[in-house]
Design a protein around this motif. Sequence first.
Motif, PDB file in Angstrom:
ATOM      1  N   ASP A  40      63.287   3.628  81.140  1.00 30.13           N
ATOM      2  CA  ASP A  40      62.221   3.052  80.094  1.00 30.13           C
ATOM      3  C   ASP A  40      62.769   3.322  78.488  1.00 30.13           C
ATOM      4  N   LYS A  44      63.236   0.239  76.711  1.00 32.37           N
ATOM      5  CA  LYS A  44      61.847   0.032  75.244  1.00 32.37           C
ATOM      6  C   LYS A  44      61.428  -0.691  76.258  1.00 32.37           C
ATOM      7  N   THR A  46      57.874   0.237  77.422  1.00 29.39           N
ATOM      8  CA  THR A  46      56.286   0.418  77.543  1.00 29.39           C
ATOM      9  C   THR A  46      56.324   0.600  75.731  1.00 29.39           C
ATOM     10  N   GLU A  47      55.196   1.054  75.290  1.00 29.95           N
ATOM     11  CA  GLU A  47      54.672   0.819  73.779  1.00 29.95           C
ATOM     12  C   GLU A  47      54.733   2.602  73.923  1.00 29.95           C
ATOM     13  N   GLU A  48      55.185   2.808  72.278  1.00 30.04           N
ATOM     14  CA  GLU A  48      55.216   4.198  71.576  1.00 30.04           C
ATOM     15  C   GLU A  48      54.077   5.099  72.206  1.00 30.04           C
ATOM     16  N   GLU A  49      53.341   3.998  72.092  1.00 35.08           N
ATOM     17  CA  GLU A  49      51.563   5.313  72.349  1.00 35.08           C
ATOM     18  C   GLU A  49      52.399   5.924  73.398  1.00 35.08           C
TER      19      GLU A  49
END
Length: 77
Positions: A40, A44, A46-49
Amino acid sequence: MTNINIELKGYTAEVVEKMLVDGYAKTKTEAIRLALFEFDQIHKLTEEELYAKAAGKMLKDLKSGKEKTSKYVTMRV
């Protein structure tokens, strides 16, 4: 969290075993989680959060002593 059973054979089984032997992971489950996390990180997906949340949990576990760290020594050939 969902539980699943995975049968590893051949190349994937050897990679997971090498991760355990070399000390990158303590268990097969941890080795799979690390591999998914790295995938991941590269792609990239998933979201940065989510990274911030995972990092926060990891830091909390380290501070409480629930999670331990290891020093890795790179061997030169």
